[in-house]
Design an enzyme around this catalytic site. Sequence first.
Site, PDB file in Angstrom:
ATOM      1  N   HIS A 195      -2.163   6.919  -8.874  1.00 25.27           N
ATOM      2  CA  HIS A 195      -1.104   6.570  -7.927  1.00 25.27           C
ATOM      3  C   HIS A 195       0.276   6.594  -8.582  1.00 25.27           C
ATOM      4  O   HIS A 195       1.230   5.993  -8.081  1.00 25.27           O
ATOM      5  CB  HIS A 195      -1.369   5.193  -7.311  1.00 25.27           C
ATOM      6  CG  HIS A 195      -0.948   5.082  -5.885  1.00 25.27           C
ATOM      7  ND1 HIS A 195       0.208   4.466  -5.490  1.00 25.27           N
ATOM      8  CD2 HIS A 195      -1.507   5.555  -4.750  1.00 25.27           C
ATOM      9  CE1 HIS A 195       0.332   4.535  -4.189  1.00 25.27           C
ATOM     10  NE2 HIS A 195      -0.698   5.189  -3.707  1.00 25.27           N
ATOM     11  N   ASP A 241       1.270  -4.315  -2.300  1.00 23.40           N
ATOM     12  CA  ASP A 241       1.156  -4.023  -0.869  1.00 23.40           C
ATOM     13  C   ASP A 241      -0.040  -3.121  -0.579  1.00 23.40           C
ATOM     14  O   ASP A 241      -0.659  -3.221   0.479  1.00 23.40           O
ATOM     15  CB  ASP A 241       2.430  -3.339  -0.363  1.00 23.40           C
ATOM     16  CG  ASP A 241       3.611  -4.289  -0.321  1.00 23.40           C
ATOM     17  OD1 ASP A 241       3.393  -5.501  -0.174  1.00 23.40           O
ATOM     18  OD2 ASP A 241       4.755  -3.821  -0.447  1.00 23.40           O
ATOM     19  N   GLU A 288       8.815 -10.430   2.316  1.00 19.52           N
ATOM     20  CA  GLU A 288       9.343  -9.101   2.024  1.00 19.52           C
ATOM     21  C   GLU A 288      10.408  -8.766   3.063  1.00 19.52           C
ATOM     22  O   GLU A 288      10.775  -9.593   3.893  1.00 19.52           O
ATOM     23  CB  GLU A 288       8.228  -8.036   1.993  1.00 19.52           C
ATOM     24  CG  GLU A 288       7.339  -8.127   0.763  1.00 19.52           C
ATOM     25  CD  GLU A 288       6.531  -6.866   0.503  1.00 19.52           C
ATOM     26  OE1 GLU A 288       6.781  -5.836   1.174  1.00 19.52           O
ATOM     27  OE2 GLU A 288       5.641  -6.918  -0.370  1.00 19.52           O
TER      28      GLU A 288
END
Length: 501
Positions: free
Chosen positions: A94, A152, A265
């Site tokens: 990632h 997240d 957030e």
Amino acid sequence: RLMITLITVLVYLLPSFAKSSESTKVITLPKSLNLTLLTDPSTISTASHDYGNVTTVTPGGVLCPSSSAEISRLLRYAANGETIFQVAARGQGHSLNGQASVSGGVVINMTCLADITVSEDKEYADVAGGTLWVDVLRETAEQGVSPVSWTDYLHISVGGTLSNAGIGGQMFRNGPQISNVLELDVITGKGETLACSPQLNPELFYGVLGGLGQFGIITRARIVLNHAPKRAKWFKMLYSDFTAFTKDQESLISMNNDTGVDYVEGQLLMSNGIVDTSFFPPSDQSKVADLVKNHSIIYVLEVAKYYDDPTVPTTGQVIDKLTKTLSYLPGFISMHDVPYFDFLNRVQAEEDKLRSLALWEVPHPWLNLYVPKTQILDFHNGVVKDILLKQNSTSGVALFYPTNRNKWDNRMSAMIPDEDVFYVVGLLQSASSQNVQEVESVNEAIIRFCKDSGIKIKQYLMHFTRKEDWVGHFGSKWGAFSKRKDLFDPKKLLSPGQDIF
């Protein structure tokens, strides 16, 4: 969040743009090592790309280890053998710019080693480095506990996030994921397997956490656990005034556990991007879209309060305080009540939709920054208003939220601004083969503006190609960082894709 990219990316549906490395030769290992390197085209192709989809770096082979001992043997051979090659540990790949890749060397597929063991007292879990966080959540939550800090997106590896920091909306209260580790098993660049903690081999322990894979490969992490709540009340509120938005965010992250929320957030909705209104009731969605059109930018405050029993007075008091004391636009608040697991794994549904449309594997020229609180208004005016909003279009998510420095440990390698409160800014754009360089140019303009304006940002998931940029990034820690490299990976074998040494 990822669905914000959907409509914009639909028009592309083109092969990903990629910067290619030189062609590489297949690595062969002596039979005495008893290691099997995979060199078939499919495996090599997968290991040559990452989530960023802007680079192609071809390895000479891929190891799918059956034990950590195999990793140790590989590294000892690489360090002491006649043929020296470099090694990159890879979880889900990632990374954004080939950080988990190695040209001509060996990629270790860490997901081949995935295991979770919860302690009898349920105070910690021993987790293999290649384990995905979603599996950690699934296993621990079934036993009534869970880690306390989350990214997240959960379909990434434990070792991968701990090598960076592991940030998300809970870290204002519990710190990043690297602040919630009790001990590690690490295989150094010399092939040594060492257990480390604040008391045992602390130099390696603190170096590896946030160390970008430079000092060793994490094969086991002991993760702090706490009670796993059953559900989450998940809110989004809209603001048209930036100062009111940041004031409320900063107020929320200063509250204690009993009177505050568990997750904070924020996002930016801009008129030159796709406005995702799906969280709000259908009757309000056109109103939200009109707000963005009329104000150019709307700020979304996102919070969550975890709970078990809805009748507990504290939960109701916190929610009542939210609705009565925050300065969001009247009427523009929406709440979803969801299972704890579903809240933490909320991005997965959007990924599934994008994958079904072949829109997941597109270029992602992301820019992730930490911005000091005292300079956040200058950053907003100079970057958001004068750079981002003036683009013809934007595609993706813009995250914007504060956190507390005192939840980080400065002995670790990870770098953050030198202020008590700083903001996480994630400009998570998607691109096509035609405009990826254009988006990268915007990112460069943002970095240049911050430098010229004296805004003391730190980058996250960064990819510098010049030594002076790395020295500037680590600042006063550069000397210690370099010494640790010499101590634990003297032949510079590990994680060459970071381009540090």
